[in-house]
Design an enzyme around this catalytic site. Sequence first.
Site, PDB file in Angstrom:
ATOM      1  N   THR A   1       1.014  55.708  12.376  1.00  0.00           N
ATOM      2  CA  THR A   1      -0.140  55.672  13.277  1.00  0.00           C
ATOM      3  C   THR A   1       0.287  56.074  14.683  1.00  0.00           C
ATOM      4  O   THR A   1       1.300  55.599  15.195  1.00  0.00           O
ATOM      5  CB  THR A   1      -0.762  54.265  13.301  1.00  0.00           C
ATOM      6  OG1 THR A   1      -1.156  53.895  11.983  1.00  0.00           O
ATOM      7  CG2 THR A   1      -1.974  54.227  14.216  1.00  0.00           C
TER       8      THR A   1
ATOM      9  N   ARG B   1      -6.563  50.639   7.247  1.00  0.00           N
ATOM     10  CA  ARG B   1      -6.281  51.376   6.025  1.00  0.00           C
ATOM     11  C   ARG B   1      -6.798  50.625   4.797  1.00  0.00           C
ATOM     12  O   ARG B   1      -7.414  51.218   3.901  1.00  0.00           O
ATOM     13  CB  ARG B   1      -4.775  51.631   5.912  1.00  0.00           C
ATOM     14  CG  ARG B   1      -4.225  52.463   7.061  1.00  0.00           C
ATOM     15  CD  ARG B   1      -2.709  52.378   7.166  1.00  0.00           C
ATOM     16  NE  ARG B   1      -2.064  52.930   5.979  1.00  0.00           N
ATOM     17  CZ  ARG B   1      -0.757  52.834   5.756  1.00  0.00           C
ATOM     18  NH1 ARG B   1       0.028  52.193   6.630  1.00  0.00           N
ATOM     19  NH2 ARG B   1      -0.238  53.367   4.662  1.00  0.00           N
TER      20      ARG B   1
ATOM     21  N   LEU C   1       1.966  49.064  15.847  1.00  0.00           N
ATOM     22  CA  LEU C   1       1.270  50.112  15.112  1.00  0.00           C
ATOM     23  C   LEU C   1       2.155  50.525  13.946  1.00  0.00           C
ATOM     24  O   LEU C   1       3.381  50.524  14.062  1.00  0.00           O
ATOM     25  CB  LEU C   1       0.998  51.328  16.005  1.00  0.00           C
ATOM     26  CG  LEU C   1       0.089  51.137  17.219  1.00  0.00           C
ATOM     27  CD1 LEU C   1       0.031  52.435  18.030  1.00  0.00           C
ATOM     28  CD2 LEU C   1      -1.306  50.701  16.801  1.00  0.00           C
ATOM     29  N   ASP C   2       1.547  50.885  12.823  1.00  0.00           N
ATOM     30  CA  ASP C   2       2.320  51.377  11.700  1.00  0.00           C
ATOM     31  C   ASP C   2       3.106  52.619  12.108  1.00  0.00           C
ATOM     32  O   ASP C   2       2.717  53.353  13.024  1.00  0.00           O
ATOM     33  CB  ASP C   2       1.409  51.737  10.525  1.00  0.00           C
ATOM     34  CG  ASP C   2       0.697  50.526   9.947  1.00  0.00           C
ATOM     35  OD1 ASP C   2       1.204  49.407  10.124  1.00  0.00           O
ATOM     36  OD2 ASP C   2      -0.358  50.712   9.321  1.00  0.00           O
ATOM     37  N   ARG C   3       4.177  52.877  11.395  1.00  0.00           N
ATOM     38  CA  ARG C   3       5.002  54.044  11.706  1.00  0.00           C
ATOM     39  C   ARG C   3       4.170  55.331  11.740  1.00  0.00           C
ATOM     40  O   ARG C   3       4.351  56.178  12.613  1.00  0.00           O
ATOM     41  CB  ARG C   3       6.113  54.178  10.665  1.00  0.00           C
ATOM     42  CG  ARG C   3       7.007  55.390  10.871  1.00  0.00           C
ATOM     43  CD  ARG C   3       8.048  55.509   9.777  1.00  0.00           C
ATOM     44  NE  ARG C   3       8.940  56.633  10.018  1.00  0.00           N
ATOM     45  CZ  ARG C   3       9.929  56.969   9.216  1.00  0.00           C
ATOM     46  NH1 ARG C   3      10.171  56.263   8.115  1.00  0.00           N
ATOM     47  NH2 ARG C   3      10.695  58.011   9.506  1.00  0.00           N
TER      48      ARG C   3
END
Length: 340
Positions: A166, A262, A162-164
Site C-alpha cells: 500500500t 482488502r 500500511l501494508d507493504r
Amino acid sequence: MSSEGAPPDPREAAGERNLEFEVGDAEDGRRLDLIASERLPEISRSEATRWVEAGFILLDERARRPGHRCRTGQRVRIAAPGDGRTPVFGAPGENDPLSPEPVPLAVIHEDPWLVVIDKPAGLVVHPGPGHRNGTLANGLIHRYPEIARVGAPGRPGLVHRLDRGTSGVLVAARTEPARLRLAEAFAERQVEKQYLALAMGRFGERRRIDEPIGRDPKHGQRYRCRGRHAREAETEAWPLEELPLTTFVGIRLHTGRTHQARVHLAHAGHPIAGDVMYGPGAPRRGGGQAGAALRRLERPALHAAEIAFTHPGNGNRVRFSAPLAEDLERTLAALRSATA
C-alpha cells in the site's frame, strides 16, 4: 500477575502476565483499556491499549476494541507474554533496537512533534520475518535519531502502519508525549483515514461494511470476516468512477484492522485489483487493453490518500494528503483510454 489469594502462576515468574477478574460496580461503563491499566498499574494506558489491540486482553472471551465500554459482571482475562511491561509481538527479534539506515523518505510534513511520510508501495514499515533491514522505521531513526527512543524499539515512533504493497500517507511521532496522544486518538476513532482503490467489477452505490475481522485459521498470513479472534471493523466505500472491469472507489476506515480495506472489499464481492491474496487480482486472460493493464499491477491498487487528526502539539485539527502513486496513475490512464 495471579488472582488474589491464588498461588503464584509459574508462567508469571517467567514474565507472562496472567489475570482474570470481574468488572466491578465502580468500573461499569468504563473503557476496557483503562480498566486493564488500573488493574495492572505497572503498565501505562497506552500499553494497555496495545495489549487489547493485540488480543492479549479479552472481555467475556471475546476480543474488543480498547474503547469498548464494560459492564458490571463481565469477565476480563489478561494473558500477555513478555517482560512484564511489553507483550511479545511478531517474530523473535522483531522488537530489538534497529540500526539507522539511509532509506529514502518522501517527507510531506515535519515539525518537532511528528513527521508525515508519503510511503511508496514495496517499502516495509517496520521489521518482521524476512525484513530486518531497509524498512521505513530504519529510515526514520536515520533521519530523526530521537525517534529511536519513542515507543517500542522495533517500531520507533509508529502509531499506525500500511501494508507493504500500500502506498500513501503515514504518520510517525517524534516524541513520546506525541506518540501517546496520537495512539489515544487512533484508539478513540478520532483519526480520519481515507483511501483510494481500484475495485473489481461494478461497485454500485455507497455502502458501509460492518463485519468483524480476524485471522483466517486455514491461512496464517490472511484475515477474514468473522475469523479467529475477530474484532469489530467498519469500512465505508463509494464509487468515484466506473472503468472497464473495475470501479475507482473512495474508502474511509472507521477502524484500523490489519488488511481491513482488502478483506472488506473482497467480502463485498469487489476485491481490490492486483490483490492476489484476497482476489484474482486481474482476469487471467482476455479483457482487452483493460485486462492487460490490470495484469501489469504488481501490488494491490490501494493508496492511503488522506489522514486528519488533532495535532498532538498545538491541538489544531490538521489534514495531510499524498498524491496517487505513479503506478496507479498509469493504470488509471490505461483503463480510461481502454474505455474509448
